[in-house]
Design a protein around this motif. Structure first.
Motif, PDB file in Angstrom:
ATOM      1  N   GLN A   1       0.823  -1.207   0.000  1.00 41.86           N
ATOM      2  CA  GLN A   1       0.000   0.000   0.000  1.00 41.86           C
ATOM      3  C   GLN A   1       0.858   1.258   0.000  1.00 41.86           C
ATOM      4  N   SER A   2       1.953   1.231   0.750  1.00 41.05           N
ATOM      5  CA  SER A   2       2.814   2.418   0.819  1.00 41.05           C
ATOM      6  C   SER A   2       3.521   2.700  -0.499  1.00 41.05           C
ATOM      7  N   GLU A   3       3.640   1.658  -1.352  1.00 44.07           N
ATOM      8  CA  GLU A   3       4.295   1.817  -2.655  1.00 44.07           C
ATOM      9  C   GLU A   3       3.283   1.911  -3.796  1.00 44.07           C
ATOM     10  N   GLY A   4       1.996   1.947  -3.460  1.00 45.61           N
ATOM     11  CA  GLY A   4       0.967   2.085  -4.489  1.00 45.61           C
ATOM     12  C   GLY A   4       0.614   0.805  -5.207  1.00 45.61           C
ATOM     13  N   GLY A   5       0.942  -0.327  -4.604  1.00 43.20           N
ATOM     14  CA  GLY A   5       0.644  -1.611  -5.231  1.00 43.20           C
ATOM     15  C   GLY A   5      -0.474  -2.351  -4.534  1.00 43.20           C
ATOM     16  N   SER A   6      -0.794  -3.544  -5.028  1.00 42.97           N
ATOM     17  CA  SER A   6      -1.827  -4.377  -4.417  1.00 42.97           C
ATOM     18  C   SER A   6      -1.378  -5.836  -4.455  1.00 42.97           C
ATOM     19  N   MET A   7      -1.942  -6.625  -3.581  1.00 39.89           N
ATOM     20  CA  MET A   7      -1.570  -8.032  -3.460  1.00 39.89           C
ATOM     21  C   MET A   7      -2.445  -8.896  -4.357  1.00 39.89           C
ATOM     22  N   GLN A   8      -1.813  -9.825  -5.063  1.00 40.49           N
ATOM     23  CA  GLN A   8      -2.564 -10.736  -5.919  1.00 40.49           C
ATOM     24  C   GLN A   8      -2.928 -12.028  -5.198  1.00 40.49           C
ATOM     25  N   HIS A   9      -1.986 -12.586  -4.415  1.00 43.32           N
ATOM     26  CA  HIS A   9      -2.183 -13.938  -3.905  1.00 43.32           C
ATOM     27  C   HIS A   9      -1.458 -14.169  -2.584  1.00 43.32           C
ATOM     28  N   VAL A  10      -1.709 -15.328  -2.007  1.00 41.54           N
ATOM     29  CA  VAL A  10      -0.989 -15.798  -0.818  1.00 41.54           C
ATOM     30  C   VAL A  10      -0.559 -17.235  -1.084  1.00 41.54           C
ATOM     31  N   LYS A  11       0.706 -17.500  -0.809  1.00 36.35           N
ATOM     32  CA  LYS A  11       1.221 -18.859  -0.951  1.00 36.35           C
ATOM     33  C   LYS A  11       2.031 -19.213   0.300  1.00 36.35           C
ATOM     34  N   PRO A  12       1.554 -20.159   1.124  1.00 38.18           N
ATOM     35  CA  PRO A  12       2.349 -20.571   2.280  1.00 38.18           C
ATOM     36  C   PRO A  12       3.705 -21.108   1.850  1.00 38.18           C
ATOM     37  N   HIS A  13       4.663 -21.007   2.763  1.00 38.06           N
ATOM     38  CA  HIS A  13       6.040 -21.413   2.455  1.00 38.06           C
ATOM     39  C   HIS A  13       6.397 -22.735   3.119  1.00 38.06           C
ATOM     40  N   GLY A  14       7.253 -23.491   2.451  1.00 41.72           N
ATOM     41  CA  GLY A  14       7.988 -24.597   3.056  1.00 41.72           C
ATOM     42  C   GLY A  14       7.172 -25.601   3.828  1.00 41.72           C
ATOM     43  N   ALA A  15       7.559 -25.798   5.095  1.00 40.98           N
ATOM     44  CA  ALA A  15       6.890 -26.803   5.923  1.00 40.98           C
ATOM     45  C   ALA A  15       5.418 -26.473   6.137  1.00 40.98           C
ATOM     46  N   LEU A  16       5.090 -25.194   6.277  1.00 42.75           N
ATOM     47  CA  LEU A  16       3.689 -24.804   6.448  1.00 42.75           C
ATOM     48  C   LEU A  16       2.879 -25.223   5.225  1.00 42.75           C
ATOM     49  N   TYR A  17       3.441 -25.028   4.044  1.00 41.04           N
ATOM     50  CA  TYR A  17       2.803 -25.402   2.775  1.00 41.04           C
ATOM     51  C   TYR A  17       2.587 -26.911   2.715  1.00 41.04           C
ATOM     52  N   ASN A  18       3.628 -27.668   3.032  1.00 42.91           N
ATOM     53  CA  ASN A  18       3.543 -29.125   2.925  1.00 42.91           C
ATOM     54  C   ASN A  18       2.663 -29.737   4.008  1.00 42.91           C
ATOM     55  N   MET A  19       2.692 -29.165   5.212  1.00 45.98           N
ATOM     56  CA  MET A  19       1.807 -29.632   6.278  1.00 45.98           C
ATOM     57  C   MET A  19       0.344 -29.392   5.895  1.00 45.98           C
ATOM     58  N   ALA A  20       0.082 -28.192   5.368  1.00 47.83           N
ATOM     59  CA  ALA A  20      -1.285 -27.842   4.978  1.00 47.83           C
ATOM     60  C   ALA A  20      -1.779 -28.692   3.812  1.00 47.83           C
ATOM     61  N   ALA A  21      -0.872 -29.148   2.980  1.00 47.50           N
ATOM     62  CA  ALA A  21      -1.262 -29.952   1.818  1.00 47.50           C
ATOM     63  C   ALA A  21      -1.991 -31.227   2.243  1.00 47.50           C
ATOM     64  N   LYS A  22      -1.681 -31.724   3.451  1.00 50.16           N
ATOM     65  CA  LYS A  22      -2.263 -32.990   3.906  1.00 50.16           C
ATOM     66  C   LYS A  22      -3.185 -32.835   5.114  1.00 50.16           C
ATOM     67  N   ASN A  23      -3.118 -31.694   5.801  1.00 43.15           N
ATOM     68  CA  ASN A  23      -3.861 -31.495   7.047  1.00 43.15           C
ATOM     69  C   ASN A  23      -5.068 -30.594   6.794  1.00 43.15           C
ATOM     70  N   LYS A  24      -6.260 -31.153   6.871  1.00 45.68           N
ATOM     71  CA  LYS A  24      -7.483 -30.417   6.547  1.00 45.68           C
ATOM     72  C   LYS A  24      -7.721 -29.247   7.498  1.00 45.68           C
ATOM     73  N   GLU A  25      -7.511 -29.459   8.796  1.00 44.22           N
ATOM     74  CA  GLU A  25      -7.767 -28.397   9.779  1.00 44.22           C
ATOM     75  C   GLU A  25      -6.802 -27.235   9.589  1.00 44.22           C
ATOM     76  N   LEU A  26      -5.548 -27.544   9.337  1.00 45.40           N
ATOM     77  CA  LEU A  26      -4.547 -26.506   9.107  1.00 45.40           C
ATOM     78  C   LEU A  26      -4.881 -25.727   7.832  1.00 45.40           C
ATOM     79  N   SER A  27      -5.279 -26.453   6.799  1.00 43.81           N
ATOM     80  CA  SER A  27      -5.633 -25.812   5.533  1.00 43.81           C
ATOM     81  C   SER A  27      -6.825 -24.878   5.689  1.00 43.81           C
ATOM     82  N   MET A  28      -7.828 -25.323   6.424  1.00 41.64           N
ATOM     83  CA  MET A  28      -9.010 -24.484   6.623  1.00 41.64           C
ATOM     84  C   MET A  28      -8.663 -23.217   7.382  1.00 41.64           C
ATOM     85  N   ALA A  29      -7.752 -23.317   8.358  1.00 40.43           N
ATOM     86  CA  ALA A  29      -7.329 -22.146   9.120  1.00 40.43           C
ATOM     87  C   ALA A  29      -6.598 -21.150   8.229  1.00 40.43           C
TER      88      ALA A  29
END
Length: 252
Positions: free
Chosen positions: A100-128
């Motif tokens: 916002q301070s640079e006049g831009g906007s966010m397109q997406h969110v992508k979890p990183h690393g272990a959080l990404y891989n844990m969420a790939a298999k864990n339904k509760e984590l993914s929903m959160a």
């Protein structure tokens, strides 16, 4: 004609420690995932990365990870769904401030690393995680491993999702990525990696380490920007996609 987004993780330097080819690789990708200070990055790096990406007109997403700088966010942590929600909201907010301070906007969110891989298999984590993204901004796109719980969670809550495939990683028969602890987790041969990418986009299939084809959807391709030959690999992937009559473009 097939089309696909090409994304890369950026902003992973920290203090005096430099990582990646951030400025150069922006010439070949259409979306970037910017580290938000937990697994990598810091406020100054975040600001500079946002400025670079906006200057190259590349779409920007938040790349929230586990609070583990030493392990680069790649070590599993036994966090609760509530903790996952909280750290994702926090990190999206941090990057959004710079956007916002640079006049831009966010397109997406992508979890990183272990959080990404844990969420790939864990339904509760993914929903959160999906709930965190939706409550911050329901217009954001949630990137997740193709066929994963994270994609299903995003769709269930009403988010647009980007099913992600990986250029330089091998796959297991259940569609998961081969663990980085295994010797064959990374594809070292660029031509093999490119052939895998083109097949995933055109045929919706990837050959697993067990020798069976796995069906998947390729909305966005991840290439890593921190390898020794990341820049030449990014160029090779982009050129090969175009030669195969695959249009490379961002979601928005």
């Amino acid at each position: 004609m097939n089309k696909v987004d090409l994304n890369c993780d950026l902003g992973e330097s920290f203090g005096a420690y430099l990582m990646g080819n951030d400025q150069e690789i922006l010439d070949y990708v259409t979306s970037v995932n910017v580290a938000c200070g937990f697994h990598a990055g810091d406020p100054t790096v975040m600001r500079k990365t946002v400025q670079l990406a906006l200057g190259k007109k590349v779409k920007i997403g938040a790349h929230p990870g586990l609070q583990d700088l030493i392990g680069f966010g790649r070590r599993n942590m036994n966090i609760s769904p509530q903790e996952a929600y909280d750290i994702v909201v926090y990190q999206i907010g941090a990057l959004n401030g710079f956007l916002q301070s640079e006049g831009g906007s966010m397109q997406h969110v992508k979890p990183h690393g272990a959080l990404y891989n844990m969420a790939a298999k864990n339904k509760e984590l993914s929903m959160a995680i999906a709930e965190a993204v939706y409550k911050v901004n329901p217009e954001l796109i949630l990137f997740g491993l193709s066929g994963s719980e994270l994609i299903r969670a995003g769709q269930a809550i009403g988010l647009q999702t980007g099913s992600e495939v990986f250029a330089d990683r091998t796959y297991q028969h259940d569609g998961s990525l081969t663990s980085r602890l295994e010797k064959d987790a990374l594809i070292e041969n660029d031509d093999v990696a490119v052939a895998q990418v083109i097949r995933m986009v055109k045929e919706g299939k990837v050959l697993s380490q067990q020798g069976s084809d796995v069906a998947l959807k390729a909305d966005t391709i991840c290439i890593h920007g921190d390898g020794a030959h990341a820049l030449s690999f990014a160029r090779h992937v982009r050129e090969s996609l175009q030669l195969s009559e695959i249009t490379v473009k961002s979601f928005s």
